[in-house]
Design an enzyme around this catalytic site. Structure first.
Site, PDB file in Angstrom:
ATOM      1  N   GLY A   1     -40.548  11.663  34.201  1.00 24.44           N
ATOM      2  CA  GLY A   1     -39.247  11.010  34.076  1.00 24.44           C
ATOM      3  C   GLY A   1     -38.246  11.611  35.033  1.00 24.44           C
ATOM      4  O   GLY A   1     -38.611  12.097  36.105  1.00 24.44           O
ATOM      5  N   HIS A   2     -36.983  11.607  34.611  1.00 30.28           N
ATOM      6  CA  HIS A   2     -35.896  12.064  35.485  1.00 30.28           C
ATOM      7  C   HIS A   2     -35.392  13.451  35.128  1.00 30.28           C
ATOM      8  O   HIS A   2     -34.424  13.915  35.717  1.00 30.28           O
ATOM      9  CB  HIS A   2     -34.732  11.068  35.434  1.00 30.28           C
ATOM     10  CG  HIS A   2     -35.040   9.768  36.099  1.00 30.28           C
ATOM     11  ND1 HIS A   2     -34.383   9.333  37.219  1.00 30.28           N
ATOM     12  CD2 HIS A   2     -35.962   8.826  35.821  1.00 30.28           C
ATOM     13  CE1 HIS A   2     -34.882   8.163  37.587  1.00 30.28           C
ATOM     14  NE2 HIS A   2     -35.842   7.838  36.750  1.00 30.28           N
ATOM     15  N   GLY A   3     -35.990  14.112  34.140  1.00 28.71           N
ATOM     16  CA  GLY A   3     -35.503  15.423  33.733  1.00 28.71           C
ATOM     17  C   GLY A   3     -34.397  15.268  32.708  1.00 28.71           C
ATOM     18  O   GLY A   3     -34.287  14.251  32.037  1.00 28.71           O
TER      19      GLY A   3
ATOM     20  N   ASN B   1     -36.293  15.273  38.636  1.00 26.31           N
ATOM     21  CA  ASN B   1     -35.284  16.330  38.646  1.00 26.31           C
ATOM     22  C   ASN B   1     -35.581  17.217  37.453  1.00 26.31           C
ATOM     23  O   ASN B   1     -36.327  16.829  36.556  1.00 26.31           O
ATOM     24  CB  ASN B   1     -33.864  15.751  38.480  1.00 26.31           C
ATOM     25  CG  ASN B   1     -33.546  14.700  39.512  1.00 26.31           C
ATOM     26  OD1 ASN B   1     -33.266  15.011  40.657  1.00 26.31           O
ATOM     27  ND2 ASN B   1     -33.613  13.435  39.125  1.00 26.31           N
TER      28      ASN B   1
ATOM     29  N   ARG C   1     -29.796  18.546  35.569  1.00 26.15           N
ATOM     30  CA  ARG C   1     -28.952  17.871  36.561  1.00 26.15           C
ATOM     31  C   ARG C   1     -27.604  17.495  35.965  1.00 26.15           C
ATOM     32  O   ARG C   1     -27.512  17.079  34.813  1.00 26.15           O
ATOM     33  CB  ARG C   1     -29.690  16.615  37.036  1.00 26.15           C
ATOM     34  CG  ARG C   1     -28.878  15.686  37.890  1.00 26.15           C
ATOM     35  CD  ARG C   1     -29.722  14.602  38.530  1.00 26.15           C
ATOM     36  NE  ARG C   1     -30.253  13.631  37.591  1.00 26.15           N
ATOM     37  CZ  ARG C   1     -30.640  12.396  37.935  1.00 26.15           C
ATOM     38  NH1 ARG C   1     -30.567  12.008  39.195  1.00 26.15           N
ATOM     39  NH2 ARG C   1     -31.121  11.579  37.039  1.00 26.15           N
TER      40      ARG C   1
END
Length: 168
Positions: free
Chosen positions: A7-9, A39, A42
């Site tokens: 995923g995107h973190g 990421n 973030r």
């Protein structure tokens, strides 16, 4: 004890896209495993944003496993070109601690701190970071712009050895 990926973190934001957003204060992310994500931890804000605030944020005791850009502050977040590029974000980031982050970065830039030139980040603390990149581009690096982080403990890669540029 969150395990995240793919995923995107774990992201705070995006912030500053709309007028009158409420301040983001007092967020803690601790003891997590982030694996195979785009990421790691973030914070992202839009350029050309109205004024805003994000403060008192703690990312601590986080293990990264094959994560692209494990640590990212992006105050030029502009997906699909839907923003006023070149106009600084007016979201003020302050009192952010990034502590005891370890593991592997899938990209050469393991730590990217890209703050607003309009309202530069203040009191951003990096402490005890150990992120390794084993790709053919060479060892992990840390890239920064518009920030003078507070540094403590052992930092691998060394903080802010390159200038951060927009983009992935």
């Amino acid at each position: 004890n969150v395990e995240c990926g793919p995923g995107h973190g774990i992201s705070i934001g995006s912030l500053g896209r709309y007028p009158n957003e409420q301040p983001v204060k007092g967020v803690t992310v601790r003891k997590c495993l982030i694996k195979n994500t785009d990421n790691g931890v973030r914070i992202k804000t839009w350029p050309g944003s109205p004024p805003g605030v994000a403060s008192n944020i703690l990312f601590e005791d986080i293990t990264m496993d094959n994560v692209s850009t494990p640590v990212l502050i992006d105050q030029e977040y502009c997906p699909y070109g839907h923003c006023k590029a070149g106009v600084p974000s007016q979201v003020k980031l302050s009192d952010v601690t990034i502590k005891n982050i370890k593991g592997t970065s899938a990209t050469k830039v393991a730590v990217k701190l890209m703050c607003s030139k309009g309202v530069p980040c203040t009191n951003i603390a990096l402490s005890d970071i150990n992120l390794v990149h084993n790709g053919k581009e060479g060892p992990a690096v840390s890239a920064c712009s518009n920030i003078k982080p507070v540094l403590t403990g052992k930092l691998v890669p060394a903080a802010c050895t390159e200038v951060a540029k927009p983009g992935p």
